[in-house]
Write an enzyme that holds these catalytic residues in place. Structure first.
Site, PDB file in Angstrom:
ATOM      1  CB  VAL A 189     -15.622  25.077 -10.621  1.00  0.00           C
ATOM      2  CG1 VAL A 189     -14.387  24.774 -11.473  1.00  0.00           C
ATOM      3  CG2 VAL A 189     -15.210  25.711  -9.298  1.00  0.00           C
ATOM      4  CB  ILE A 190     -18.485  22.430 -14.075  1.00  0.00           C
ATOM      5  CG1 ILE A 190     -17.558  21.429 -13.365  1.00  0.00           C
ATOM      6  CG2 ILE A 190     -18.939  21.871 -15.425  1.00  0.00           C
ATOM      7  CD1 ILE A 190     -18.238  20.176 -12.894  1.00  0.00           C
ATOM      8  N   GLY A 193     -10.881  21.716   3.376  1.00  0.00           N
ATOM      9  CA  GLY A 193     -10.407  22.392   4.569  1.00  0.00           C
ATOM     10  C   GLY A 193      -8.904  22.567   4.591  1.00  0.00           C
ATOM     11  CG  ASP A 194      -6.884  22.350   8.341  1.00  0.00           C
ATOM     12  OD1 ASP A 194      -7.455  21.316   7.961  1.00  0.00           O
ATOM     13  OD2 ASP A 194      -6.576  22.554   9.528  1.00  0.00           O
ATOM     14  CB  THR A 213     -14.224  22.944   6.433  1.00  0.00           C
ATOM     15  OG1 THR A 213     -14.340  22.449   7.771  1.00  0.00           O
ATOM     16  CG2 THR A 213     -13.693  24.366   6.483  1.00  0.00           C
ATOM     17  CG  ASP A 267     -14.510  21.846  11.354  1.00  0.00           C
ATOM     18  OD1 ASP A 267     -15.559  21.444  11.895  1.00  0.00           O
ATOM     19  OD2 ASP A 267     -13.608  21.083  10.966  1.00  0.00           O
ATOM     20  NE  ARG A 316     -33.786  15.085  30.304  1.00  0.00           N
ATOM     21  CZ  ARG A 316     -34.731  14.587  29.514  1.00  0.00           C
ATOM     22  NH1 ARG A 316     -34.832  15.009  28.259  1.00  0.00           N
ATOM     23  NH2 ARG A 316     -35.577  13.696  29.973  1.00  0.00           N
ATOM     24  NE  ARG A 374     -40.273  24.415  33.929  1.00  0.00           N
ATOM     25  CZ  ARG A 374     -40.706  23.478  34.781  1.00  0.00           C
ATOM     26  NH1 ARG A 374     -40.877  23.785  36.062  1.00  0.00           N
ATOM     27  NH2 ARG A 374     -40.950  22.248  34.360  1.00  0.00           N
ATOM     28  CD  GLU A 393     -15.151  17.915  16.488  1.00  0.00           C
ATOM     29  OE1 GLU A 393     -15.605  16.770  16.502  1.00  0.00           O
ATOM     30  OE2 GLU A 393     -14.827  18.515  15.436  1.00  0.00           O
TER      31      GLU A 393
END
Length: 320
Positions: A24-25, A103-104, A126, A128, A163, A215, A223
């Site tokens: 921008v700059i 973000g929003d 963002t 997300d 695991r 295995r 989240e």
């Protein structure tokens, strides 16, 4: 022609914000426009934390994560009287338009300013990837690579110990990061808010994988869907296999941005300047089919809905 513009970052930081600020700059200065940086988002705008920036102000920041301008949550910006004081600060410096990167929540602030007659351009910043009107947001690709590396590491240890790993990633109410990470990291299962999940179905799928000779298993989950530690305990009780939850948290927001994010941010930043020169205010910028586009910011927030990526979700089901 417009002579002075401002730029700020707001909300959660995202890798590539500095690249957008830099773009921008330098794009504005190249066209004879003065640029002012607002520190600490809308809070700084209200408190008059505004300074003039030059080319050298953004030297050596394209490779840095975070935001050189800082960011802050400022719920009071919802109040019209607070926004009027912010606009008065912009007018005091002769700033004629504002580029908002975030973000929003940041878009909502830009929308409110636009409705009050002050021209703003929104850039989607963002991790997300939950902003309407764009295929990708600034920061998403970097966060995806961080998550992918974490999954790769967890796979190494999960394979060694037979695991199951439950990996919680960011995304708020958007499952893009979890789904993309599942495909890129080869996860066996993915849980996203758009689809929800039934615990009995997940357990049945895990049983099927174990019966086929797997295995280990990697489960990526967005989240806020469920308590991942409780889910890990449930899986361990059901299967008898050691199951651990890993919450990646804010590590996903930091670090040097990827080339893809640097290029996206640079393209969007320069495009924002072009729109302002054309007299276009109240717009938000997106990338669709690798083409830069812009939308009415009010329409974007009030009427546009980000489509769920069914193709990517279905791919996670095929490739597990």
């Amino acid at each position: 022609m417009i002579k002075k513009i401002g730029v700020l970052t707001s909300g959660g930081d995202a890798p590539g914000m500095n690249a957008a600020i830099r773009s921008v700059i330098r794009a504005a200065l190249a066209k004879g426009i003065e640029v002012y940086g607002i520190h600490d988002g809308y809070l700084g705008l209200h408190r008059d934390r505004i300074e003039k920036l030059e080319r050298r102000s953004v030297s050596d920041i394209i490779n840095r994560g975070g935001t050189m301008l800082g960011s802050a949550r400022f719920p009071a910006f919802k109040e019209e009287s607070v926004r009027r004081e912010a606009i008065a600060n912009l007018n005091k410096h002769g700033i004629e338009a504002l580029v908002v990167i975030g973000g929003d929540g940041s878009y909502m602030g830009a929308k409110k300013l636009t409705e009050m007659g002050y021209p703003c351009i929104g850039l989607p910043g963002t991790i997300d990837n939950d902003i309407a009107g764009t295929d990708f947001t600034i920061g998403f690709d970097t966060a995806l690579n961080v998550v992918m590396e974490a999954i790769d590491r967890l796979r190494d240890t999960s394979t060694s110990h037979k695991r199951i790993s439950v990996v919680e990633v960011m995304g708020r109410h958007c499952g893009d990061l979890a789904m993309a990470a599942a495909v890129a990291g080869g996860a066996e299962f993915v849980i996203v808010p758009e689809k929800g999940f039934k615990k009995e179905d997940l357990l049945a799928n895990i049983d099927e994988g174990i019966a086929s000779g797997k295995r280990h298993a990697i489960i990526t989950i967005c989240e806020h869907v469920t308590d991942v530690n409780a889910l890990a305990n449930l899986i361990e009780l059901h299967t008898g296999l050691e199951t651990r939850a890993t919450i990646l948290g804010h590590i996903q927001r930091g670090g040097s941005p990827t080339a893809r994010d640097r290029i996206l941010a640079s393209r969007m930043g320069a495009y924002a300047v072009d729109l302002l020169i054309e007299g276009q205010g109240g717009r938000c910028i997106g990338l669709q089919r690798n083409e830069l586009v812009h939308h009415d910011i009010i329409d974007c927030i009030e009427n546009m809905k980000r489509p769920f990526n069914e193709e990517l979700y279905n791919l996670t089901k095929i490739l597990f």
